[in-house]
Design a protein around this motif. Structure first.
Motif, PDB file in Angstrom:
ATOM      1  N   PRO A 242       0.836  -1.207   0.000  1.00  0.00           N
ATOM      2  CA  PRO A 242       0.000   0.000   0.000  1.00  0.00           C
ATOM      3  C   PRO A 242       0.874   1.262   0.000  1.00  0.00           C
ATOM      4  CG  PRO A 242      -0.696  -1.541   1.718  1.00  0.00           C
ATOM      5  CD  PRO A 242       0.581  -2.087   1.144  1.00  0.00           C
ATOM      6  N   ASP A 243       0.374   2.340  -0.628  1.00  0.00           N
ATOM      7  CA  ASP A 243       1.167   3.578  -0.766  1.00  0.00           C
ATOM      8  C   ASP A 243       1.716   4.071   0.575  1.00  0.00           C
ATOM      9  OD1 ASP A 243       0.586   3.483  -3.400  1.00  0.00           O
ATOM     10  OD2 ASP A 243      -0.540   5.370  -3.485  1.00  0.00           O
ATOM     11  N   ALA A 244       0.857   4.071   1.602  1.00  0.00           N
ATOM     12  CA  ALA A 244       1.268   4.644   2.906  1.00  0.00           C
ATOM     13  C   ALA A 244       2.469   3.877   3.466  1.00  0.00           C
ATOM     14  CB  ALA A 244       0.099   4.610   3.878  1.00  0.00           C
ATOM     15  N   GLN A 245       2.423   2.560   3.330  1.00  0.00           N
ATOM     16  CA  GLN A 245       3.528   1.732   3.856  1.00  0.00           C
ATOM     17  C   GLN A 245       4.806   1.970   3.025  1.00  0.00           C
ATOM     18  OE1 GLN A 245       2.535  -2.418   3.823  1.00  0.00           O
ATOM     19  NE2 GLN A 245       4.492  -3.043   4.727  1.00  0.00           N
ATOM     20  N   PHE A 246       4.646   2.075   1.709  1.00  0.00           N
ATOM     21  CA  PHE A 246       5.801   2.318   0.833  1.00  0.00           C
ATOM     22  C   PHE A 246       6.455   3.663   1.201  1.00  0.00           C
ATOM     23  CE2 PHE A 246       7.855   3.998  -2.951  1.00  0.00           C
ATOM     24  CZ  PHE A 246       8.526   2.893  -3.463  1.00  0.00           C
ATOM     25  N   LEU A 247       5.607   4.690   1.375  1.00  0.00           N
ATOM     26  CA  LEU A 247       6.139   6.029   1.707  1.00  0.00           C
ATOM     27  C   LEU A 247       6.855   6.014   3.052  1.00  0.00           C
ATOM     28  CD1 LEU A 247       3.605   8.793   0.586  1.00  0.00           C
ATOM     29  CD2 LEU A 247       5.869   8.260  -0.314  1.00  0.00           C
ATOM     30  N   ARG A 248       6.296   5.271   4.026  1.00  0.00           N
ATOM     31  CA  ARG A 248       6.945   5.187   5.350  1.00  0.00           C
ATOM     32  C   ARG A 248       8.336   4.586   5.215  1.00  0.00           C
ATOM     33  NH1 ARG A 248       2.189   3.665   7.541  1.00  0.00           N
ATOM     34  NH2 ARG A 248       2.665   1.445   7.462  1.00  0.00           N
ATOM     35  N   GLN A 249       8.423   3.494   4.439  1.00  0.00           N
ATOM     36  CA  GLN A 249       9.727   2.827   4.295  1.00  0.00           C
ATOM     37  C   GLN A 249      10.708   3.716   3.517  1.00  0.00           C
ATOM     38  OE1 GLN A 249       9.937  -1.233   3.278  1.00  0.00           O
ATOM     39  NE2 GLN A 249       8.228  -1.849   4.546  1.00  0.00           N
ATOM     40  N   ALA A 250      10.189   4.420   2.494  1.00  0.00           N
ATOM     41  CA  ALA A 250      11.052   5.322   1.718  1.00  0.00           C
ATOM     42  C   ALA A 250      11.581   6.439   2.625  1.00  0.00           C
ATOM     43  CB  ALA A 250      10.277   5.908   0.546  1.00  0.00           C
ATOM     44  N   GLN A 251      10.690   6.954   3.452  1.00  0.00           N
ATOM     45  CA  GLN A 251      11.072   8.034   4.371  1.00  0.00           C
ATOM     46  C   GLN A 251      12.161   7.567   5.337  1.00  0.00           C
ATOM     47  OE1 GLN A 251       8.691  11.146   4.677  1.00  0.00           O
ATOM     48  NE2 GLN A 251      10.798  11.787   5.017  1.00  0.00           N
ATOM     49  N   GLU A 252      12.021   6.327   5.793  1.00  0.00           N
ATOM     50  CA  GLU A 252      13.000   5.784   6.739  1.00  0.00           C
ATOM     51  C   GLU A 252      14.385   5.725   6.071  1.00  0.00           C
ATOM     52  OE1 GLU A 252      15.458   3.229   8.912  1.00  0.00           O
ATOM     53  OE2 GLU A 252      14.607   2.519   7.012  1.00  0.00           O
TER      54      GLU A 252
END
Ligand SMILES: Cc1cc2nc3c(=O)[nH]c(=O)nc-3n(C[C@H](O)[C@H](O)[C@H](O)COP(=O)(O)OP(=O)(O)OC[C@H]3O[C@@H](n4cnc5c(N)ncnc54)[C@H](O)[C@@H]3O)c2cc1C
Length: 408
Positions: A242-252
């Motif tokens: 899901p987009d939200a999870q992808f963005l969280r991991q990218a941010q990390e």
């Protein structure tokens, strides 16, 4: 009667279409054959990827009459930051160290496609056939016969020079019997656009992680192009997340250099392999662009290298056609001169991007220590940093007229 040309280019991707834009205005009768329509979702060259173009590439594109329509959608790269994930050391490269105000520009491949279509449709001396898939080539002493499939069925044309610009899986390379080295990096690049909280102000970021580089490129309207190299085993999971999870991991991975990532666009993925042809010319034929050298996107060199191929070939053919009646674009001496001229740049650029890709994905402690030492050396020793910046900008060996900003 079978149509006859000076040059037939197989593959209307970024490199082949750029070559057509270089040759047709010189009065060279050119045929460009492309298998996939430019607007098709499956078009392999003009997709969502963001392309970092070096300053010399922008000059070449200007000479091809393409830069005017690209520049309003191009973003200047005013700083490059390089670091390693969770390690000390950071290199900040400033174009002022090279006496410039920018390293180059970022343009979306799809935008490039629109500019190319507009330009191709205005060129005399060019027959652009699309969709037209080349199915066979036969080389003879004085010409090449090219068979292709289009809406009217099986057809053929003749030319004095065949140029294979048909990508990494090149049918032309295989048909000519040109052997290539291949290496699978075991990595897949996942790309998408992201909108961060803060404006990028022209800064490009490259962070090396164990699974490959993670890059954030400045883009129009404050957006950024994200290129995340992950291990190929986890690529389908990253694509399906899901987009939200992808963005969280990218941010990390990226940290807070531009504040939070707020939104993202559609994701696409590209398995990463090195393909390097051991030769690039055959009687009356040559290959260039990804057909001759498909490299890892670390360092953003692939299309820049292909454009330098285009600039050199166009210069040699322009010189040949100044002979008038006796001009022959497939002359062996022209092809050999092309190959000699391009060798140093090909060897250097392939070794540079391949070396970066391998050393930064090597988990061995010694390799990690060497990387950190390398980054620190780049950070503190201006002459080394300058060398890195020069490599990033694609200055290698003898410079073509188009790359120097001159006309042909
Ligand atoms: C994730 C990613 C990011 C990148 N970022 C950068 C960057 O920032 N800067 C940079 O310089 N480079 C970058 N690159 C590299 C760049 O995309 C390639 O170097 C470039 O696309 C090569 O263009 P090409 O025209 O040689 O090949 P392709 O783009 O593969 O085009 C080949 C064309 O040939 C056509 N074709 C194939 N077979 C036939 C046939 N039988 N008959 C007719 N037509 C045929 C295909 O349909 C296609 O249109 C990146 C690559 C990736 C994967």
């Amino acid at each position: 009667m079978t149509a006859s040309y000076d040059v037939v280019i197989v593959g209307g991707g970024l490199v082949g279409a750029s070559l057509a834009c270089a040759l047709a205005p010189l009065g060279i009768r050119t045929a460009l054959l492309e298998a996939v329509p430019f607007k098709a979702e499956s078009q392999p060259s003009y997709d969502d990827r963001t392309l970092a173009l070096s300053a010399s590439s922008c000059r070449i594109l200007s000479g091809l009459g393409l830069w005017e329509s690209l520049k309003e959608n191009a973003t200047a790269i005013r700083e490059i930051q390089v670091r390693e994930y969770r390690r000390p050391g950071r290199v900040i490269m400033d174009p002022e160290e090279l006496g410039l105000d920018r390293f180059g520009h970022v343009v979306e491949a799809r935008v490039f496609g629109a500019a190319i279509v507009a330009r191709l449709s205005r060129l005399e001396n060019l027959d652009f056939m699309c969709p037209a898939k080349v199915t066979a080539v036969h080389t003879a002493e004085d010409q090449v016969r090219v068979e292709f499939q289009d809406g009217d069925g099986q057809r053929e044309i003749h030319a004095r020079l065949l140029v294979g610009a048909d990508g990494a899986q090149s049918f032309i390379r295989e048909t000519l019997g040109i052997v290539s080295e291949k290496y699978d990096y075991g990595q897949t690049a996942v790309i998408c656009n992201v909108t961060p909280e803060q404006h990028h102000h022209g800064r490009a970021f490259e962070c090396f992680t164990r699974t490959g580089p993670f890059a954030v490129m400045p883009h129009v309207n404050g957006r950024c192009g994200l290129i995340w190299c992950v291990s190929s085993d986890s690529a389908s999971e990253m694509m399906g997340m899901p987009d939200a999870q992808f963005l969280r991991q990218a941010q990390e991975r990226f940290g807070n250099h531009l504040g939070r990532f707020l939104k993202m666009g559609r994701r696409s993925s590209y398995p990463l392999r090195l393909v390097r042809a051991l030769e690039d010319v055959r009687p009356r034929a040559l290959i260039l662009g990804n057909a001759a050298h498909a490299i890892h996107p670390v360092g953003a060199q692939g299309f820049n290298l292909g454009l330098r191929d285009v600039a050199v070939l166009a210069e040699l053919l322009a010189e040949e056609f100044r002979k008038g009646e006796s001009a022959d674009p497939g002359r062996t001496s022209v092809l050999e001169e092309y190959s000699r001229w391009r060798k140093r740049d090909h060897d250097g650029t392939v070794a540079y991007s391949d070396g970066l890709a391998r050393i930064y994905s090597n988990p061995a402690p010694l390799a990690r220590a060497a990387r950190t030492a390398g980054l620190l050396a780049h950070a503190f020793i201006p002459s080394i940093r300058r060398q890195l910046a020069i490599r990033a900008m694609g200055y290698r060996g003898r410079i073509s007229r188009l790359a120097a900003g001159e006309t042909l």
